[in-house]
Design an enzyme around this catalytic site. Sequence first.
Site, mmCIF file in Angstrom:
data_model
loop_
_atom_site.group_PDB
_atom_site.id
_atom_site.type_symbol
_atom_site.label_atom_id
_atom_site.label_comp_id
_atom_site.label_asym_id
_atom_site.label_seq_id
_atom_site.Cartn_x
_atom_site.Cartn_y
_atom_site.Cartn_z
ATOM 1 N N ARG A 1 -18.677 3.049 -5.412
ATOM 2 C CA ARG A 1 -17.622 4.076 -5.343
ATOM 3 C C ARG A 1 -16.597 3.835 -6.450
ATOM 4 O O ARG A 1 -16.229 2.687 -6.696
ATOM 5 C CB ARG A 1 -16.950 4.006 -3.968
ATOM 6 C CG ARG A 1 -15.831 5.000 -3.764
ATOM 7 C CD ARG A 1 -15.369 5.006 -2.302
ATOM 8 N NE ARG A 1 -14.351 6.016 -2.105
ATOM 9 C CZ ARG A 1 -13.046 5.793 -2.223
ATOM 10 N NH1 ARG A 1 -12.588 4.589 -2.505
ATOM 11 N NH2 ARG A 1 -12.186 6.775 -2.037
ATOM 12 N N HIS B 1 -1.858 -0.513 2.092
ATOM 13 C CA HIS B 1 -0.636 -0.523 1.285
ATOM 14 C C HIS B 1 -0.068 0.887 1.243
ATOM 15 O O HIS B 1 -0.769 1.859 1.551
ATOM 16 C CB HIS B 1 -0.929 -1.004 -0.147
ATOM 17 C CG HIS B 1 -1.817 -0.060 -0.903
ATOM 18 N ND1 HIS B 1 -3.197 -0.043 -0.754
ATOM 19 C CD2 HIS B 1 -1.539 0.941 -1.779
ATOM 20 C CE1 HIS B 1 -3.711 0.903 -1.514
ATOM 21 N NE2 HIS B 1 -2.727 1.521 -2.157
ATOM 22 N N ASP C 1 1.857 3.408 -1.716
ATOM 23 C CA ASP C 1 2.038 3.433 -3.174
ATOM 24 C C ASP C 1 3.539 3.428 -3.482
ATOM 25 O O ASP C 1 4.324 4.034 -2.756
ATOM 26 C CB ASP C 1 1.387 4.685 -3.768
ATOM 27 C CG ASP C 1 -0.138 4.672 -3.593
ATOM 28 O OD1 ASP C 1 -0.710 3.580 -3.397
ATOM 29 O OD2 ASP C 1 -0.748 5.762 -3.643
HETATM 30 C C1 LIG Z 1 2.737 1.661 -10.991
HETATM 31 C C2 LIG Z 1 2.021 0.929 -10.194
HETATM 32 C C3 LIG Z 1 1.673 1.240 -8.805
HETATM 33 C C4 LIG Z 1 0.792 0.080 -8.428
HETATM 34 C C5 LIG Z 1 1.317 -1.043 -9.223
HETATM 35 C C6 LIG Z 1 1.459 -0.373 -10.533
HETATM 36 O O1 LIG Z 1 2.303 -1.139 -11.267
HETATM 37 C C7 LIG Z 1 0.069 -0.110 -11.166
HETATM 38 C C8 LIG Z 1 -1.048 -0.163 -10.190
HETATM 39 C C9 LIG Z 1 -0.661 0.378 -8.839
HETATM 40 C C10 LIG Z 1 -1.486 -0.243 -7.751
HETATM 41 C C11 LIG Z 1 -2.898 0.367 -7.590
HETATM 42 C C12 LIG Z 1 -3.588 -0.300 -6.408
HETATM 43 C C13 LIG Z 1 -2.688 -0.425 -5.184
HETATM 44 C C14 LIG Z 1 -1.305 -0.958 -5.588
HETATM 45 C C15 LIG Z 1 -0.459 -1.240 -4.356
HETATM 46 C C16 LIG Z 1 -1.517 -2.131 -6.533
HETATM 47 O O2 LIG Z 1 -1.616 -3.280 -6.242
HETATM 48 O O3 LIG Z 1 -1.571 -1.670 -7.826
HETATM 49 C C17 LIG Z 1 -0.659 0.010 -6.521
HETATM 50 C C18 LIG Z 1 0.755 -0.313 -6.975
HETATM 51 C C19 LIG Z 1 1.857 0.277 -6.171
HETATM 52 O O4 LIG Z 1 1.836 1.472 -5.861
HETATM 53 O O5 LIG Z 1 2.782 -0.472 -5.826
HETATM 54 O O1 LIG Z 2 -9.834 4.303 -3.932
HETATM 55 C C1 LIG Z 2 -9.152 4.840 -3.083
HETATM 56 O O2 LIG Z 2 -9.573 5.708 -2.324
HETATM 57 C C2 LIG Z 2 -7.702 4.426 -2.892
HETATM 58 C C3 LIG Z 2 -7.043 3.942 -4.155
HETATM 59 C C4 LIG Z 2 -5.609 3.595 -3.949
HETATM 60 O O3 LIG Z 2 -5.103 3.632 -2.862
HETATM 61 C C5 LIG Z 2 -4.791 3.180 -5.102
HETATM 62 O O4 LIG Z 2 -5.301 3.085 -6.223
HETATM 63 O O5 LIG Z 2 -3.579 2.952 -4.867
HETATM 64 FE FE LIG Z 3 -2.898 3.480 -3.045
#
Ligand SMILES: C=C1C[C@]23C[C@@]1(O)CC[C@H]2[C@@]12CCC[C@@](C)(C(=O)O1)[C@H]2[C@@H]3C(=O)O
Ligand SMILES: O=C(O)CCC(=O)C(=O)O
Ligand SMILES: [Fe+2]
Length: 355
Positions: free
Chosen positions: A300, A232, A234
């Site tokens: 982890r 993914h 961010d």
């Molecule tokens: C602000 C945010 C980024 C995120 C979605 C969220 O609303 C909170 C969690 C974030 C996260 C963490 C894991 C990977 C990710 C793609 C997800 O599913 O939740 C990211 C989201 C993002 O960056 O789109």
């Molecule tokens: O755990 C990791 O190294 C990646 C975490 C991550 O990509 C996320 O929280 O968006």
């Molecule tokens: Fe991420």
Amino acid sequence: MNPTMNSISSETFKTTPSHPEHTIPLDFTNVPKLPDSHAWTLPHQPIDPFTQEPLPIIDLAKPDVSKLVRHACEEWGAFQITNHGIPICLLNEIEYQTRRLFSLPAESKLLAVRSPEGFTGYGLARISPFFSKLMWSEGFSIIGSPVEHASQLWPEDHAKFCEVMEQFQEEMKALSEKMVAIMLSSLGLTHEEDVKWFEPMKEGCDQSTCVLQLNSYPVCPDPGRAMGLAPHTDSSVLTLLYQGNISGLQVQRDDAAGWMPVEPVEGALVVNVGDLMHIVSNGRFKSVLHRALVNNEHHRVSTAYFYGPPRDAKVSPLRKLIDRDHPPLYRPVTWKDYLEAKSKHFSKALESIRL
Ligand SMILES: C=C1C[C@]23C[C@@]1(O)CC[C@H]2[C@@]12CCC[C@@](C)(C(=O)O1)[C@H]2[C@@H]3C(=O)O
Ligand SMILES: O=C(O)CCC(=O)C(=O)O
Ligand SMILES: [Fe+2]
């Protein structure tokens, strides 16, 4: 803690509710064999360490930081930083409290589960519904004070957890502001003048919306077929990640080159360019595709701080980066709009707002 953080509500980030099986993680304790629901087909994509330069590690105390940051953002969309000023004892404490949370029994963690329409609390990654297989991980999202959920987990003993999480967010916010300023000035931009929403120094106007995400990747019986966190980008402006000393994070520079491990460097933080920075820079800085793998020896954990603009601020390509040869690539969006686009289009979210 900064009082303005409390004004950030989960409302800001509400997206469409997930299905329950994509919200509540498995009880990972004593699973002898990888369940089929969690077995991925992972294409073998070895990288050639001799032809690939490693992800940049940038010492923030060095004089040529700006040039190095620009190169890393243009070429990789990610880099590690050292000499960032976050005390190692705070990093150790955040890791300790994160492990303390995820080591609770599954039935306790379920007391703090993220509600379908909510945003904070315990659950699977929000991207889970986009994949047919489930991920070998669990998460806990925090916006400002975590007291509501922490008091469910530890009715008598949540003060320290809350204190560490709040202090960490304050430090991460200040460092994020510093990193955004370095990134923008590396492109010849003055952040206060060129980016309307970016006014970190202005007392009382600090409305940026940020999320602290604690990630846990339990020991896995079959790591070669499991996925900790699927590929993914961010959505944030930028993300600061502390991954402790256990490997698992990988980034992709370009599809053909495969996945590059981001080996932990003691006390370092990983900086990811997020989709909103990709938009602001009109595609000059790339949001980095990344994933996390798991292992069969160590549990982890990582903490990711997603830095965003104020909830109603419109984010768009900066005027100074636009000319006849470089037309604007994206339409203006708020972070809320963008998270909605992400929850609908996932990896095509940037494309969905392309002009
Ligand atoms: C602000 C945010 C980024 C995120 C979605 C969220 O609303 C909170 C969690 C974030 C996260 C963490 C894991 C990977 C990710 C793609 C997800 O599913 O939740 C990211 C989201 C993002 O960056 O789109
Ligand atoms: O755990 C990791 O190294 C990646 C975490 C991550 O990509 C996320 O929280 O968006
Ligand atoms: Fe991420």
